[in-house]
Design a protein around this motif. Structure first.
Motif, PDB file in Angstrom:
ATOM      1  N   GLU A 210       0.825  -1.209   0.000  1.00 23.79           N
ATOM      2  CA  GLU A 210       0.000   0.000   0.000  1.00 23.79           C
ATOM      3  C   GLU A 210       0.860   1.260   0.000  1.00 23.79           C
ATOM      4  N   TYR A 211       2.151   1.097   0.331  1.00 25.49           N
ATOM      5  CA  TYR A 211       3.048   2.243   0.438  1.00 25.49           C
ATOM      6  C   TYR A 211       4.002   2.373  -0.752  1.00 25.49           C
ATOM      7  N   ILE A 212       4.293   1.256  -1.398  1.00 23.08           N
ATOM      8  CA  ILE A 212       5.325   1.296  -2.450  1.00 23.08           C
ATOM      9  C   ILE A 212       5.034   0.237  -3.506  1.00 23.08           C
ATOM     10  N   SER A 213       5.416   0.544  -4.734  1.00 24.46           N
ATOM     11  CA  SER A 213       5.405  -0.440  -5.824  1.00 24.46           C
ATOM     12  C   SER A 213       6.798  -0.483  -6.430  1.00 24.46           C
ATOM     13  N   VAL A 214       7.130  -1.597  -7.046  1.00 22.19           N
ATOM     14  CA  VAL A 214       8.470  -1.766  -7.621  1.00 22.19           C
ATOM     15  C   VAL A 214       8.348  -2.198  -9.073  1.00 22.19           C
ATOM     16  N   LYS A 215       9.122  -1.542  -9.934  1.00 17.75           N
ATOM     17  CA  LYS A 215       9.195  -1.915 -11.347  1.00 17.75           C
ATOM     18  C   LYS A 215      10.666  -1.933 -11.758  1.00 17.75           C
ATOM     19  N   VAL A 216      11.068  -2.966 -12.458  1.00 20.39           N
ATOM     20  CA  VAL A 216      12.453  -3.100 -12.906  1.00 20.39           C
ATOM     21  C   VAL A 216      12.476  -3.147 -14.428  1.00 20.39           C
ATOM     22  N   GLU A 217      13.127  -2.149 -15.033  1.00 22.60           N
ATOM     23  CA  GLU A 217      13.302  -2.149 -16.492  1.00 22.60           C
ATOM     24  C   GLU A 217      14.570  -2.905 -16.883  1.00 22.60           C
ATOM     25  N   ALA A 218      15.640  -2.720 -16.103  1.00 24.87           N
ATOM     26  CA  ALA A 218      16.923  -3.377 -16.411  1.00 24.87           C
ATOM     27  C   ALA A 218      16.946  -4.747 -15.740  1.00 24.87           C
ATOM     28  N   VAL A 219      16.198  -5.687 -16.312  1.00 22.83           N
ATOM     29  CA  VAL A 219      16.007  -6.990 -15.667  1.00 22.83           C
ATOM     30  C   VAL A 219      17.311  -7.773 -15.572  1.00 22.83           C
ATOM     31  N   ASP A 276      14.827   7.262   3.393  1.00 24.43           N
ATOM     32  CA  ASP A 276      13.810   7.962   4.180  1.00 24.43           C
ATOM     33  C   ASP A 276      12.555   8.031   3.319  1.00 24.43           C
ATOM     34  N   TYR A 277      11.520   7.276   3.715  1.00 19.49           N
ATOM     35  CA  TYR A 277      10.306   7.199   2.887  1.00 19.49           C
ATOM     36  C   TYR A 277       9.672   8.578   2.706  1.00 19.49           C
ATOM     37  N   GLY A 278       9.756   9.402   3.761  1.00 13.39           N
ATOM     38  CA  GLY A 278       9.158  10.733   3.677  1.00 13.39           C
ATOM     39  C   GLY A 278       9.834  11.640   2.669  1.00 13.39           C
ATOM     40  N   LYS A 279      11.090  11.374   2.371  1.00 17.84           N
ATOM     41  CA  LYS A 279      11.829  12.193   1.398  1.00 17.84           C
ATOM     42  C   LYS A 279      11.928  11.508   0.035  1.00 17.84           C
ATOM     43  N   PHE A 280      11.351  10.325  -0.098  1.00 16.15           N
ATOM     44  CA  PHE A 280      11.550   9.541  -1.315  1.00 16.15           C
ATOM     45  C   PHE A 280      10.928  10.199  -2.537  1.00 16.15           C
ATOM     46  N   GLY A 281       9.805  10.865  -2.327  1.00 18.02           N
ATOM     47  CA  GLY A 281       9.235  11.652  -3.432  1.00 18.02           C
ATOM     48  C   GLY A 281       8.143  10.971  -4.209  1.00 18.02           C
ATOM     49  N   SER A 282       7.853   9.708  -3.938  1.00 19.98           N
ATOM     50  CA  SER A 282       6.762   9.025  -4.643  1.00 19.98           C
ATOM     51  C   SER A 282       6.496   7.697  -3.962  1.00 19.98           C
ATOM     52  N   LYS A 283       5.500   6.962  -4.481  1.00 20.88           N
ATOM     53  CA  LYS A 283       5.202   5.614  -3.998  1.00 20.88           C
ATOM     54  C   LYS A 283       5.666   4.558  -4.984  1.00 20.88           C
ATOM     55  N   GLU A 284       6.635   4.921  -5.816  1.00 18.95           N
ATOM     56  CA  GLU A 284       7.090   4.008  -6.864  1.00 18.95           C
ATOM     57  C   GLU A 284       8.602   3.902  -6.868  1.00 18.95           C
ATOM     58  N   ILE A 285       9.109   2.682  -6.968  1.00 23.09           N
ATOM     59  CA  ILE A 285      10.529   2.430  -7.213  1.00 23.09           C
ATOM     60  C   ILE A 285      10.665   1.941  -8.648  1.00 23.09           C
ATOM     61  N   LEU A 286      11.524   2.607  -9.405  1.00 25.65           N
ATOM     62  CA  LEU A 286      11.818   2.179 -10.777  1.00 25.65           C
ATOM     63  C   LEU A 286      13.324   1.981 -10.903  1.00 25.65           C
TER      64      LEU A 286
END
Length: 804
Positions: A210-219, A276-286
């Motif tokens: 609910e807090y973060i999603s992860v996407k990897v382009e460079a598999v 720091d989740y508060g400074k991360f800037g989004s709910k997505e990791i790419l």
């Protein structure tokens, strides 16, 4: 890799094996232990004290008068200048009679009229390197947690009585870059079981997804990425035991969250990163490759320009970390962090190595990714980390992990036979002993007759073929237990080759002449690769140099010799004489690999002789170097075939340089380094030489013949010849020797005159000629006849006249 002996005991029973004995056993099994250090060795009488009162010194602005309870009833007064000392603290106290590192003894003292009975200590004063001291204690004394017992041994409380083993790991043993990896190794050596860390995680009802999603382009670069979220974190110091273990391993403590990620890196060998989740800037990791000229500011506050070869972690828009190397400054965990986003990932070594090299960032994380981490520890390490954050940072672990998993890892299966093992090792090991070795290594093994099918755990990525298993059997069986055998058949005793004999003789001669042997790098930079080269070739550049300063194979030894002189002169060693017999590397046509040629080189500067009592000082000049070489050629038996002729070479003084010829072949040169080069390298007047070794060592000399000492007297004639300024003394000497025939045995120059009594453009060279015949006494007529031939020859060939 630094290994704490006490920490290692958490995973494997070390009872009955002291640190020195353990180091010896590890070294004998194939991993060299370069040293065993006890940080607090020699420290005595340092205890935990309680500062009861602290007030300013009455007569000094920067001193404090403290009353300290050291567990002996009455408190003692100690004068302390640390800016952070305060009442109520628990501190390390060196009592009167204590001994600190460097054999520094504590005595009663008076500071500005006030008695001081001991010393309140900083970690640096207890032997800890300044770069490892936590920042809050870097400028003052160390403060213990409040629950520390007063009067207890401060050295033990700080873990300074721990022994630290320094392992010299080869690149293939990446498994030993973790405490668990070392524990498996030690367990195999000692035949003892391994205790893995216990991980207990109580998760909240909220889900990490609910807090973060992860996407990897460079598999291919990142086949596995695991993200965890921990809420309600309270940033503070990590527990003292953890700080002590990090310091012992060469890592500076920061705060509980960062220290836990570093602790897991050391324990599991798996790098982690906390955002720091508060400074991360989004709910997505790419996770992707960087764009050309994309910019990130890393934790060291350096702005770094990226390219398409670099792997980055982004928040979907901008990079927040240089993957596997260093995090970004914008999302750094700080005092105000309350929610942590934890990364645990498997990155391919190639992109990490590229980024680390391009940016000059060699981190603990990058070094492990480059060599390969265990893919089966990625999730374990993350779970262990969040359990510690829950325990020591008050964190609330959200349910589950957010994972991208494209990793397909199958353990290697290698088969080897008992016959192969015994035939290669020359042993007679039983099948039961071999099976026992594999079991001690915790390799799953199936035995079918005399064949072993071994399943290799993923932590040992270095084992892929049967030769690797052979090595494991040999080192655990014990290299000392392998049988010693002599070669069979018509073998002869080993001896030096003629070339090796000549090389040793050359070393003895040069050292006897006053030169010291130097061993310099065979690698140099682009600028120096072709300097002073005897044979001009295109420099050979390495495909993957460790640094630009060591990127090319050398064509000459002299640039490295001059570096050695410059280094010493900068440290007030100004009279130096070095030589080296080493290899240079020449690129040949139609050959993929360079050819390797052995050269003899030397460099001399400063005073050659200094006898202050007699008032004698002789600085180095060209003739000193020439004399050194003539002595060497005499030792090698080729002196009669050597000649010198004036020459000009790039980088050398045009008027003080000579080529060296063996018969008619140029084999080297000697002379003064060009003044411009000397100035650039901050050198004094410096003379160098470099010659090819092979023509000298391999010269086809006639069989050694002895001549009796002459029974008959010799006759000496001295001549002074007036010649043109451009006539070379060596050239004139050669003419004299040739014309003198078999009666002329020695020719030596003893004088040069150029002055007001000599007509312009002329000079006078004086030679001493010795005539004799070993079989009879010469008559004056015979000597005059031979001497006249000499005079006629020098007049005809050079226009020389006898000086009146």
């Amino acid at each position: 890799m630094f290994v704490s002996y006490k920490w290692l005991q958490d995973y494997v029973d070390l009872s009955g094996v002291d640190p020195e004995e353990l180091a010896e056993k590890i070294t004998r099994s194939g991993i060299e232990v370069e040293g065993v250090e006890i940080i607090g060795e020699g420290i005595k009488n340092v205890v935990v004290g309680h500062v009861l009162e602290c007030e300013p010194h009455p007569d000094a602005d920067k001193l404090n008068r403290c009353q300290v309870d050291v567990g002996e009833g009455e408190p003692v007064q100690i004068i302390c200048g640390a800016p952070n000392v305060a009442a109520g603290q628990k501190v390390p106290v060196a009592k009167v009679g204590a001994v600190l590192p460097g054999n520094f003894k504590i005595k009663k003292a008076k500071l500005r009229g006030q008695a001081s009975n001991g010393m309140i200590c900083s970690l640096q004063e207890l032997g800890v390197e300044g770069k490892l001291v936590p920042k809050e204690h870097a400028e003052g004394i160390y403060v213990f947690p409040q629950d520390t017992e007063v009067g207890s041994d401060a050295v033990a409380e700080l873990n300074l009585d721990d022994a630290v083993l320094e392992l010299g790991l080869t690149p293939n043993r990446a498994d030993a870059m973790s405490m668990l990896g070392v524990a498996y190794e030690v367990g195999a050596i000692l035949g003892r079981d391994i205790k893995k860390p216990e991980t207990k995680v109580e998760e909240s009802s909220e889900k990490a997804s609910e807090y973060i999603s992860v996407k990897v382009e460079a598999v291919e670069d990142n086949p596995l990425y695991v993200a965890k979220v921990i809420k309600n974190i309270k940033i503070g110091p990590s527990p003292m035991w953890m700080q002590n273990r990090l310091i012992a391993s060469g890592i500076r403590p920061h705060n509980n969250v960062v220290d836990i990620t570093n602790y897991i890196l050391l324990e599991y060998g798996q790098p982690l990163h906390a955002f720091d989740y508060g400074k991360f800037g989004s709910k997505e990791i790419l996770v992707r490759r960087a764009e050309q000229d994309e910019v990130i500011v890393t934790l060291d506050d350096e702005e770094r320009k990226l390219n398409e070869n670099h792997l980055v972690i982004t928040n979907g828009t901008v990079p927040v970390a240089l993957a596997g190397v260093m995090g970004g400054a914008d999302s750094e965990v700080g005092q105000d962090t309350n929610t942590v986003l934890l990364e645990s990932a498997y990155f391919a070594g190639g992109p990490i190595r590229t980024a680390s090299k391009d940016h000059g960032l060699r981190s603990e994380a990058s070094s492990r990714y480059e060599k390969g981490v265990d893919p089966n520890r990625v999730r374990e390490a993350a779970e262990r980390a969040v359990s510690l954050m829950a325990e020591y940072a008050g964190g609330e672990v959200l349910q589950g992990s957010v994972t991208v998993d494209n990793l397909k890892v199958e353990p290697a299966v290698v088969t080897i036979s008992l016959e192969k093992i015994n035939s290669v090792l020359g042993t007679d090991i039983s099948a039961a002993d071999v099976e026992s070795i594999f079991n001690r290594l915790q390799f799953a093994v199936k035995v079918q007759g005399n064949e072993f099918q071994v399943t290799i755990p993923t932590r040992r990525g270095d084992i892929t073929i049967e030769e690797d298993l052979l090595e494991e059997v040999a080192r655990l069986y014990g290299y000392d237990n392998l049988p010693l055998t002599l070669p069979e058949g018509d073998a002869t005793a080993g001896k030096l080759t003629p070339f090796q004999i000549k090389r040793r003789a050359a070393r003895r001669n040069l050292e006897g002449s006053g030169l010291m042997q130097a061993i310099t790098y065979s690698l140099t930079n682009d600028k120096k690769a072709g300097q002073f080269a005897l044979h001009k070739r295109e420099p050979i550049r390495l495909i993957m140099p460790m640094s630009e300063e060591r990127s090319n194979l050398r064509l000459s030894i002299i640039p490295q010799m001059l570096e050695a002189l410059s280094y010493n002169i900068a440290r007030q060693n100004d009279s130096l004489a070095f030589y080296e017999i080493g290899s240079v590397f020449l690129k040949e046509e139609n050959q993929e690999l360079p050819s390797e040629h052995e050269h003899i080189a030397g460099a001399v500067t400063g005073l050659w002789n200094s006898h202050p009592w007699q008032g004698e000082k002789k600085p180095v000049d060209f003739f000193v170097v020439k004399g050194i070489l003539e002595g060497l050629f005499e030792e090698m038996g080729v002196a009669e075939h050597i000649s010198f002729r004036q020459a000009e070479r790039e980088g050398m003084h045009p008027g003080r340089t000579a080529e060296i010829l063996l018969d008619d072949m140029v084999i080297g040169f000697a002379g003064q380094v060009h003044p411009d080069v000397q100035k650039d390298m901050d050198l004094n007047e410096t003379y160098v030489f470099e010659i090819e070794a092979a023509p000298v060592f391999n010269y086809n000399l006639p069989a050694l013949q002895y001549s009796p000492i002459p029974r008959y007297p010799s006759i000496t004639r001295d001549i002074a010849l007036v010649v043109n300024q451009d006539v070379k003394a060596g050239e004139l000497k050669s003419i004299i020797k040739e014309a003198g025939g078999k009666l002329l045995r020695e020719v030596s120059i003893f004088d040069l005159y150029q002055g007001e009594h000599m007509e312009p453009g002329k000079k006078s060279l004086a030679y001493s000629l010795k005539y004799f015949d070993p079989a009879r006494t010469l008559t004056d007529d015979e000597v005059v006849k031979a001497h006249n031939k000499v005079l006629d020859a020098v007049k005809d060939k050079t226009g020389a006249e006898l000086r009146g």
